[in-house]
Design a protein around this motif. Structure first.
Motif, PDB file in Angstrom:
ATOM      1  N   GLY A  91       0.826  -1.201   0.000  1.00 51.47           N
ATOM      2  CA  GLY A  91       0.000   0.000   0.000  1.00 51.47           C
ATOM      3  C   GLY A  91       0.859   1.248   0.000  1.00 51.47           C
ATOM      4  N   GLU A  92       0.205   2.381   0.160  1.00 53.97           N
ATOM      5  CA  GLU A  92       0.928   3.651   0.183  1.00 53.97           C
ATOM      6  C   GLU A  92       1.661   3.811   1.512  1.00 53.97           C
ATOM      7  N   PHE A  93       2.834   4.423   1.418  1.00 50.92           N
ATOM      8  CA  PHE A  93       3.646   4.689   2.605  1.00 50.92           C
ATOM      9  C   PHE A  93       4.158   6.111   2.473  1.00 50.92           C
ATOM     10  N   THR A  94       3.947   6.929   3.505  1.00 50.38           N
ATOM     11  CA  THR A  94       4.372   8.329   3.481  1.00 50.38           C
ATOM     12  C   THR A  94       5.339   8.592   4.622  1.00 50.38           C
ATOM     13  N   ASP A  95       6.433   9.284   4.289  1.00 47.77           N
ATOM     14  CA  ASP A  95       7.423   9.696   5.279  1.00 47.77           C
ATOM     15  C   ASP A  95       8.101  10.943   4.751  1.00 47.77           C
ATOM     16  N   ASP A  96       8.373  11.891   5.605  1.00 45.57           N
ATOM     17  CA  ASP A  96       9.105  13.107   5.234  1.00 45.57           C
ATOM     18  C   ASP A  96       8.483  13.809   4.014  1.00 45.57           C
ATOM     19  N   GLY A  97       7.150  13.788   3.945  1.00 46.02           N
ATOM     20  CA  GLY A  97       6.453  14.459   2.854  1.00 46.02           C
ATOM     21  C   GLY A  97       6.492  13.733   1.518  1.00 46.02           C
ATOM     22  N   VAL A  98       7.019  12.514   1.498  1.00 45.30           N
ATOM     23  CA  VAL A  98       7.118  11.729   0.260  1.00 45.30           C
ATOM     24  C   VAL A  98       6.232  10.496   0.406  1.00 45.30           C
ATOM     25  N   THR A  99       5.405  10.246  -0.611  1.00 42.57           N
ATOM     26  CA  THR A  99       4.554   9.067  -0.625  1.00 42.57           C
ATOM     27  C   THR A  99       4.998   8.136  -1.736  1.00 42.57           C
ATOM     28  N   LYS A 140       7.805 -10.993  -3.972  1.00 43.41           N
ATOM     29  CA  LYS A 140       8.611  -9.971  -4.635  1.00 43.41           C
ATOM     30  C   LYS A 140       8.139  -8.621  -4.139  1.00 43.41           C
ATOM     31  N   MET A 141       9.048  -7.644  -4.194  1.00 43.20           N
ATOM     32  CA  MET A 141       8.675  -6.307  -3.737  1.00 43.20           C
ATOM     33  C   MET A 141       9.113  -5.266  -4.750  1.00 43.20           C
ATOM     34  N   GLU A 142       8.231  -4.308  -4.965  1.00 44.91           N
ATOM     35  CA  GLU A 142       8.502  -3.152  -5.822  1.00 44.91           C
ATOM     36  C   GLU A 142       8.027  -1.899  -5.099  1.00 44.91           C
ATOM     37  N   VAL A 143       8.699  -0.801  -5.384  1.00 42.18           N
ATOM     38  CA  VAL A 143       8.279   0.499  -4.872  1.00 42.18           C
ATOM     39  C   VAL A 143       8.072   1.408  -6.076  1.00 42.18           C
ATOM     40  N   VAL A 144       6.927   2.069  -6.121  1.00 44.67           N
ATOM     41  CA  VAL A 144       6.607   3.012  -7.192  1.00 44.67           C
ATOM     42  C   VAL A 144       6.572   4.405  -6.582  1.00 44.67           C
ATOM     43  N   THR A 145       7.361   5.325  -7.158  1.00 47.04           N
ATOM     44  CA  THR A 145       7.451   6.679  -6.617  1.00 47.04           C
ATOM     45  C   THR A 145       6.324   7.559  -7.145  1.00 47.04           C
ATOM     46  N   GLN A 146       6.261   8.765  -6.606  1.00 43.05           N
ATOM     47  CA  GLN A 146       5.288   9.770  -7.059  1.00 43.05           C
ATOM     48  C   GLN A 146       5.473  10.081  -8.537  1.00 43.05           C
ATOM     49  N   VAL A 150      14.189   2.586   4.490  1.00 41.53           N
ATOM     50  CA  VAL A 150      13.723   3.941   4.819  1.00 41.53           C
ATOM     51  C   VAL A 150      14.428   4.450   6.077  1.00 41.53           C
ATOM     52  N   ALA A 151      14.585   3.600   7.089  1.00 43.13           N
ATOM     53  CA  ALA A 151      15.226   4.008   8.333  1.00 43.13           C
ATOM     54  C   ALA A 151      16.706   4.344   8.121  1.00 43.13           C
ATOM     55  N   GLN A 152      17.388   3.560   7.290  1.00 40.10           N
ATOM     56  CA  GLN A 152      18.820   3.757   7.086  1.00 40.10           C
ATOM     57  C   GLN A 152      19.143   4.845   6.069  1.00 40.10           C
ATOM     58  N   GLU A 153      18.395   4.885   4.970  1.00 42.97           N
ATOM     59  CA  GLU A 153      18.732   5.767   3.853  1.00 42.97           C
ATOM     60  C   GLU A 153      17.754   6.918   3.659  1.00 42.97           C
ATOM     61  N   GLY A 154      16.591   6.831   4.311  1.00 44.34           N
ATOM     62  CA  GLY A 154      15.555   7.837   4.125  1.00 44.34           C
ATOM     63  C   GLY A 154      14.701   7.517   2.916  1.00 44.34           C
ATOM     64  N   ILE A 155      13.467   7.948   2.954  1.00 44.68           N
ATOM     65  CA  ILE A 155      12.543   7.637   1.858  1.00 44.68           C
ATOM     66  C   ILE A 155      12.959   8.320   0.557  1.00 44.68           C
TER      67      ILE A 155
END
Length: 86
Positions: free
Chosen positions: A14-22, A38-44, A69-74
């Motif tokens: 689902g959607e994940f938002t952190d530091d103003g980025v979803t 499998k995992m994929e991330v789709v950016t704005q 996200v914790a180590q490198e930031g979103i």
């Protein structure tokens, strides 16, 4: 024309938002199987970032996403240098 295989999507996807980025986190496997996830991330900006290695569980995949996200930031998913593979 070949049919696309049906996919089972994790409840953790689902959607994940952190530091103003979803971003959209998609965790999936072939439907009706006990196969790896499998995992994929789709950016704005509709960039697609795929993890090369599969995950034994959907929780393992989501934990990897959270650790990234914790180590490198979103914003690591928004970097210009080829972010397409993790």
């Amino acid at each position: 024309m070949a049919k696309e295989p049906k996919l089972e999507h994790s409840d953790l996807a689902g959607e994940f938002t952190d530091d103003g980025v979803t971003v959209l986190v998609d965790i999936f496997r072939p439907a009706g199987t006990n196969g790896d996830w499998k995992m994929e991330v789709v950016t704005q900006h509709e960039d697609l970032i795929e993890w090369e290695a599969p995950f034994a569980t959907d929780r393992e995949a989501f934990d990897e996403f959270l650790a990234t996200v914790a180590q490198e930031g979103i914003r690591t998913f928004l970097e210009e240098e080829d972010p397409s593979v993790h």
